[in-house]
Write a protein that holds these residues in place. Structure first.
Motif, mmCIF file in Angstrom:
data_model
loop_
_atom_site.group_PDB
_atom_site.id
_atom_site.type_symbol
_atom_site.label_atom_id
_atom_site.label_comp_id
_atom_site.label_asym_id
_atom_site.label_seq_id
_atom_site.Cartn_x
_atom_site.Cartn_y
_atom_site.Cartn_z
ATOM 1 N N UNK A 29 0.779 -1.420 0.128
ATOM 2 C CA UNK A 29 0.128 0.142 0.131
ATOM 3 C C UNK A 29 0.994 1.281 0.209
ATOM 4 N N UNK A 30 2.161 1.009 -0.262
ATOM 5 C CA UNK A 30 3.192 2.185 -0.385
ATOM 6 C C UNK A 30 2.959 2.926 0.871
ATOM 7 N N UNK A 31 2.995 2.156 1.980
ATOM 8 C CA UNK A 31 2.942 2.874 3.321
ATOM 9 C C UNK A 31 4.274 2.660 3.899
ATOM 10 N N UNK A 32 4.833 3.899 4.768
ATOM 11 C CA UNK A 32 6.014 3.608 5.498
ATOM 12 C C UNK A 32 5.763 2.786 6.768
ATOM 13 N N UNK A 33 6.681 1.968 7.011
ATOM 14 C CA UNK A 33 6.750 1.110 8.222
ATOM 15 C C UNK A 33 7.662 2.056 9.249
ATOM 16 N N UNK A 34 7.080 2.226 10.371
ATOM 17 C CA UNK A 34 7.895 2.987 11.380
ATOM 18 C C UNK A 34 8.032 1.980 12.604
ATOM 19 N N UNK A 35 9.054 1.724 13.121
ATOM 20 C CA UNK A 35 9.320 1.120 14.490
ATOM 21 C C UNK A 35 9.536 1.974 15.377
ATOM 22 N N UNK A 36 8.797 2.079 16.723
ATOM 23 C CA UNK A 36 9.212 2.775 17.744
ATOM 24 C C UNK A 36 9.967 1.992 18.579
ATOM 25 N N UNK A 37 11.583 2.450 18.555
ATOM 26 C CA UNK A 37 12.391 1.627 19.613
ATOM 27 C C UNK A 37 12.771 2.459 20.756
ATOM 28 N N UNK A 38 11.806 3.361 21.154
ATOM 29 C CA UNK A 38 12.216 3.980 22.273
ATOM 30 C C UNK A 38 12.450 3.180 23.476
ATOM 31 N N UNK A 39 11.826 2.044 23.748
ATOM 32 C CA UNK A 39 12.101 1.356 24.900
ATOM 33 C C UNK A 39 12.979 0.186 24.449
ATOM 34 N N UNK A 40 12.804 -0.351 23.272
ATOM 35 C CA UNK A 40 13.684 -1.498 22.942
ATOM 36 C C UNK A 40 15.165 -1.119 22.346
ATOM 37 N N UNK A 41 15.221 0.048 21.879
ATOM 38 C CA UNK A 41 16.493 0.283 21.403
ATOM 39 C C UNK A 41 17.909 0.437 22.334
ATOM 40 N N UNK A 42 18.949 0.654 21.739
ATOM 41 C CA UNK A 42 20.230 0.945 22.269
ATOM 42 C C UNK A 42 20.759 -0.277 23.169
ATOM 43 N N UNK A 43 20.709 -1.459 22.770
ATOM 44 C CA UNK A 43 21.399 -2.533 23.296
ATOM 45 C C UNK A 43 20.491 -3.250 24.235
ATOM 46 N N UNK A 44 19.232 -2.782 24.431
ATOM 47 C CA UNK A 44 18.362 -3.383 25.467
ATOM 48 C C UNK A 44 17.966 -4.855 25.208
ATOM 49 N N UNK A 45 17.902 -5.179 23.947
ATOM 50 C CA UNK A 45 17.593 -6.449 23.535
ATOM 51 C C UNK A 45 18.923 -7.410 23.104
ATOM 52 N N UNK A 46 20.065 -6.811 23.278
ATOM 53 C CA UNK A 46 21.052 -7.508 22.782
ATOM 54 C C UNK A 46 21.513 -7.325 21.299
ATOM 55 N N UNK A 47 20.909 -6.553 20.687
ATOM 56 C CA UNK A 47 21.353 -6.134 19.300
ATOM 57 C C UNK A 47 21.265 -4.469 19.491
ATOM 58 N N UNK A 48 21.664 -3.752 18.532
ATOM 59 C CA UNK A 48 21.727 -2.122 18.937
ATOM 60 C C UNK A 48 20.122 -1.841 18.842
ATOM 61 N N UNK A 49 19.453 -2.368 17.923
ATOM 62 C CA UNK A 49 18.184 -2.236 17.827
ATOM 63 C C UNK A 49 17.480 -3.532 17.633
#
Ligand SMILES: Cc1ncc(COP(=O)(O)O)c(C=O)c1O
Length: 134
Positions: A29-49
């Motif tokens: 549908x030509x839509x952008x996929x946006x991931x909110x990584x405010x909580x999950x980002x910056x190493x918190x899950x073992x990868x950078x994102x």
């Protein structure tokens, strides 16, 4: 727009097929996929994102919280193609690009990017660190 690992609604981990389906629907549908990584980002899950473990790449990613290690900063990451539309003045913010906040975030990113830091997160997740209990 979604969290690749839902935090606010409870820790809900989508299965790979769901994430892939969302990606395919966005493409269709030509839509952008946006991931909110405010909580999950910056190493918190073992990868950078967290998305790096999903096989699905968003078009836009929001990041904050641990990006500043306690210092207030937020950022939006995107593809080179989309970033080309973000000319100076398009996305104004009084404190956007604050040099102190950016210097803090750079130091945080450098620390978190160290393989031993990310490996330490994975070890704890697996419960293999002595004394660590979930
Ligand atoms: C998943 C998620 N997205 C966005 C935000 C907003 O982040 P900020 O307060 O840095 O704007 C939060 C804050 O708690 C959050 O948990």
């Amino acid at each position: 727009m979604m969290e690749p690992l839902q935090g606010e609604g409870g820790i809900v981990s989508p299965d790979a097929a769901f994430l892939q389906g969302v990606r395919e629907l966005c493409d269709k549908h030509n839509a952008l996929l946006i991931f909110d990584e405010v909580q999950t980002g910056n190493g918190r899950t073992g990868t950078f994102y967290a998305y790096q473990q999903t096989g699905v790449t968003p078009d836009i990613l929001s990041t904050a919280k641990s990006l500043g290690g306690g210092f207030p900063i937020g950022a939006m990451l995107t593809t080179e193609k989309l970033a080309a539309h973000m000319k100076v003045g398009v996305h104004g913010s009084t404190y956007g690009g604050n040099p102190l906040a950016c210097a803090v975030a750079e130091a945080v990113v450098n620390e978190i990017s160290k393989p031993e830091v990310l490996a330490g997160v994975k070890e704890r997740e697996a419960g293999s660190v002595k004394g660590w209990k979930r």
